[in-house]
Design an enzyme around this catalytic site. Structure first.
Site, PDB file in Angstrom:
ATOM      1  N   ASN A  11      26.994 -17.965 -46.608  1.00 23.92           N
ATOM      2  CA  ASN A  11      27.332 -16.547 -46.428  1.00 23.92           C
ATOM      3  C   ASN A  11      26.935 -15.819 -47.710  1.00 23.92           C
ATOM      4  O   ASN A  11      27.579 -15.975 -48.740  1.00 23.92           O
ATOM      5  CB  ASN A  11      28.845 -16.427 -46.171  1.00 23.92           C
ATOM      6  CG  ASN A  11      29.305 -14.982 -46.153  1.00 23.92           C
ATOM      7  OD1 ASN A  11      28.498 -14.057 -46.036  1.00 23.92           O
ATOM      8  ND2 ASN A  11      30.609 -14.785 -46.275  1.00 23.92           N
ATOM      9  N   LYS A  13      26.978 -12.658 -48.302  1.00 29.00           N
ATOM     10  CA  LYS A  13      27.720 -11.409 -48.541  1.00 29.00           C
ATOM     11  C   LYS A  13      26.725 -10.297 -48.899  1.00 29.00           C
ATOM     12  O   LYS A  13      25.644 -10.256 -48.337  1.00 29.00           O
ATOM     13  CB  LYS A  13      28.782 -11.617 -49.625  1.00 29.00           C
ATOM     14  CG  LYS A  13      29.636 -12.853 -49.349  1.00 29.00           C
ATOM     15  CD  LYS A  13      30.841 -12.947 -50.210  1.00 29.00           C
ATOM     16  CE  LYS A  13      31.549 -14.259 -49.932  1.00 29.00           C
ATOM     17  NZ  LYS A  13      32.839 -14.389 -50.565  1.00 29.00           N
ATOM     18  N   HIS A 101      35.955 -12.776 -41.210  1.00 30.28           N
ATOM     19  CA  HIS A 101      35.981 -13.217 -42.615  1.00 30.28           C
ATOM     20  C   HIS A 101      37.120 -12.479 -43.318  1.00 30.28           C
ATOM     21  O   HIS A 101      37.388 -11.319 -43.025  1.00 30.28           O
ATOM     22  CB  HIS A 101      34.637 -12.910 -43.288  1.00 30.28           C
ATOM     23  CG  HIS A 101      34.514 -13.561 -44.631  1.00 30.28           C
ATOM     24  ND1 HIS A 101      35.102 -13.033 -45.758  1.00 30.28           N
ATOM     25  CD2 HIS A 101      33.920 -14.716 -45.018  1.00 30.28           C
ATOM     26  CE1 HIS A 101      34.853 -13.839 -46.781  1.00 30.28           C
ATOM     27  NE2 HIS A 101      34.142 -14.870 -46.358  1.00 30.28           N
ATOM     28  N   GLU A 103      37.324 -11.100 -46.064  1.00 30.43           N
ATOM     29  CA  GLU A 103      36.939  -9.822 -46.697  1.00 30.43           C
ATOM     30  C   GLU A 103      36.885  -8.706 -45.661  1.00 30.43           C
ATOM     31  O   GLU A 103      37.238  -7.562 -45.944  1.00 30.43           O
ATOM     32  CB  GLU A 103      35.603  -9.997 -47.434  1.00 30.43           C
ATOM     33  CG  GLU A 103      35.799 -10.812 -48.706  1.00 30.43           C
ATOM     34  CD  GLU A 103      34.589 -11.615 -49.155  1.00 30.43           C
ATOM     35  OE1 GLU A 103      33.463 -11.352 -48.685  1.00 30.43           O
ATOM     36  OE2 GLU A 103      34.783 -12.532 -49.976  1.00 30.43           O
ATOM     37  N   GLU A 173      39.432 -20.993 -44.098  1.00 29.26           N
ATOM     38  CA  GLU A 173      39.157 -20.536 -45.455  1.00 29.26           C
ATOM     39  C   GLU A 173      40.441 -20.007 -46.095  1.00 29.26           C
ATOM     40  O   GLU A 173      40.837 -18.861 -45.833  1.00 29.26           O
ATOM     41  CB  GLU A 173      38.129 -19.407 -45.432  1.00 29.26           C
ATOM     42  CG  GLU A 173      36.794 -19.789 -44.846  1.00 29.26           C
ATOM     43  CD  GLU A 173      35.681 -18.923 -45.412  1.00 29.26           C
ATOM     44  OE1 GLU A 173      34.805 -19.494 -46.066  1.00 29.26           O
ATOM     45  OE2 GLU A 173      35.714 -17.703 -45.235  1.00 29.26           O
ATOM     46  N   GLY A 179      35.853 -17.569 -53.645  1.00 29.84           N
ATOM     47  CA  GLY A 179      35.266 -16.921 -54.820  1.00 29.84           C
ATOM     48  C   GLY A 179      36.098 -17.071 -56.081  1.00 29.84           C
ATOM     49  O   GLY A 179      35.843 -16.406 -57.084  1.00 29.84           O
ATOM     50  N   SER A 219      35.193 -21.914 -52.376  1.00 33.94           N
ATOM     51  CA  SER A 219      34.672 -22.520 -53.609  1.00 33.94           C
ATOM     52  C   SER A 219      34.061 -23.910 -53.385  1.00 33.94           C
ATOM     53  O   SER A 219      34.250 -24.812 -54.197  1.00 33.94           O
ATOM     54  CB  SER A 219      35.765 -22.557 -54.686  1.00 33.94           C
ATOM     55  OG  SER A 219      36.170 -21.236 -54.996  1.00 33.94           O
TER      56      SER A 219
HETATM   57  C1  PEP Z   1      33.053 -17.307 -48.317  1.00 35.80           C
HETATM   58  O1  PEP Z   1      32.415 -16.325 -48.617  1.00 35.80           O
HETATM   59  O2  PEP Z   1      33.397 -17.466 -47.147  1.00 35.80           O
HETATM   60  C2  PEP Z   1      33.393 -18.259 -49.368  1.00 35.80           C
HETATM   61  C3  PEP Z   1      34.043 -19.347 -49.031  1.00 35.80           C
HETATM   62  O3  PEP Z   1      32.997 -17.959 -50.652  1.00 35.80           O
HETATM   63  P1  PEP Z   1      33.005 -18.971 -51.917  1.00 35.80           P
HETATM   64  O4  PEP Z   1      32.270 -20.214 -51.495  1.00 35.80           O
HETATM   65  O5  PEP Z   1      32.273 -18.222 -52.996  1.00 35.80           O
HETATM   66  O6  PEP Z   1      34.422 -19.261 -52.260  1.00 35.80           O
END
Ligand code: PEP
Length: 258
Positions: A11, A13, A101, A103, A173, A179, A219
């Site tokens: 992803n 973003k 997601h 976000e 998640e 992040g 992460s």
């Molecule tokens: C994500 O954007 O869904 C995500 C898990 O980001 P990151 O791997 O940077 O934590």
């Protein structure tokens, strides 16, 4: 354990303009080989403005990376300034669309019922939703992580038939791990991904629960992917930061070689 082909998804973003995106995908494709694609599905989810360019690169060079989107609108068409419909994505040969997601839920206030409508719109145009679920740190500390995920699944999957649910991808998640560099331990990630599968069993039955692919996200990096993927109920990863650079994303996709 059921035979579920792992799915590793990147992803991006709001990163990489279309020039950078082309370079990234070409570089990624040089680092992946036929064995990698036979072992797992690999998808990239660039910003909307990159989709047409990436589609052209993948198709002209016969690269079996799946094209994904990060978001969609639930309506077919209309006065929704700035939005993109699932019909438009299908025409770009998009195969997977991320919905829900954290976000989108937190910054853009998307609700479970909107997410449910988006998932249905994605199916209508023959694509696969990657439905994201997960708890905040406060919810985890309060001991309600599993309840939160159950509500997200109950409401997000409402009215979607068993066959369709079985073909979906659910990305667990934990919001506190996205992040932040703080990954869930493999045991915690396994426990929550098993909980996701158990919720699907309650909603759509055992056979469907065995089919659905559950990703872990938060992460994920080349150093932690192998242990996460060794867990019974983790069938892939949704990767943010570490998917922006070709070498690290390729190493994640090649986790079995570690
Ligand atoms: C994500 O954007 O869904 C995500 C898990 O980001 P990151 O791997 O940077 O934590």
């Amino acid at each position: 354990m059921a035979d579920r082909k792992p799915l590793i998804s990147g992803n991006w973003k709001m990163h990489h303009n279309h020039f950078e995106a082309i370079q990234m995908v070409q570089s990624l494709s040089y680092q992946l080989n036929a064995d990698d694609y036979s072992h797992c599905d690999i998808s990239v989810h660039p910003p909307f403005t990159d989709l047409r360019s990436i589609q052209t690169v993948l198709e002209s060079d016969n690269i079996p990376i799946l094209l994904g989107a990060q978001h969609c609108h639930e309506q077919e068409k209309g006065a929704y300034t700035g939005e993109v419909s699932t019909g438009m994505l299908e025409k770009l040969n998009v195969k997977l669309v991320i919905v829900g997601h954290s976000e989108r839920r937190e910054i853009f206030n998307e609700t479970n019922s909107q997410i449910n409508a988006k998932a249905k719109a994605i199916f209508k145009h023959h694509m696969t939703p990657i439905l994201c679920v997960g708890e905040t740190l406060d919810e985890r500390d309060a001991g309600i992580a599993k309840d939160k995920v159950k509500i997200q699944l109950d409401e997000g999957l409402q009215g979607i038939g068993k066959d369709r649910v079985g073909s979906m991808v659910i990305a667990y998640e934990p919001i506190w791990a996205i992040g932040t560099g703080a990954t869930a331990t493999p045991e915690d990630a396994q426990e929550m991904c098993a909980h996701v599968r158990d919720c699907i069993r309650q909603i759509s039955g055992k056979a469907t629960a065995e089919m659905v692919r559950v990703q872990y996200g938060g992460s994920v990096k080349p150093v932690n992917i192998a242990e996460l993927m060794s867990q019974d109920d983790i069938d892939g990863a949704l990767v943010g930061g570490a998917a922006l650079e070709a070498e690290s994303f390729a190493r994640i996709a090649q986790y079995r070689l570690q």
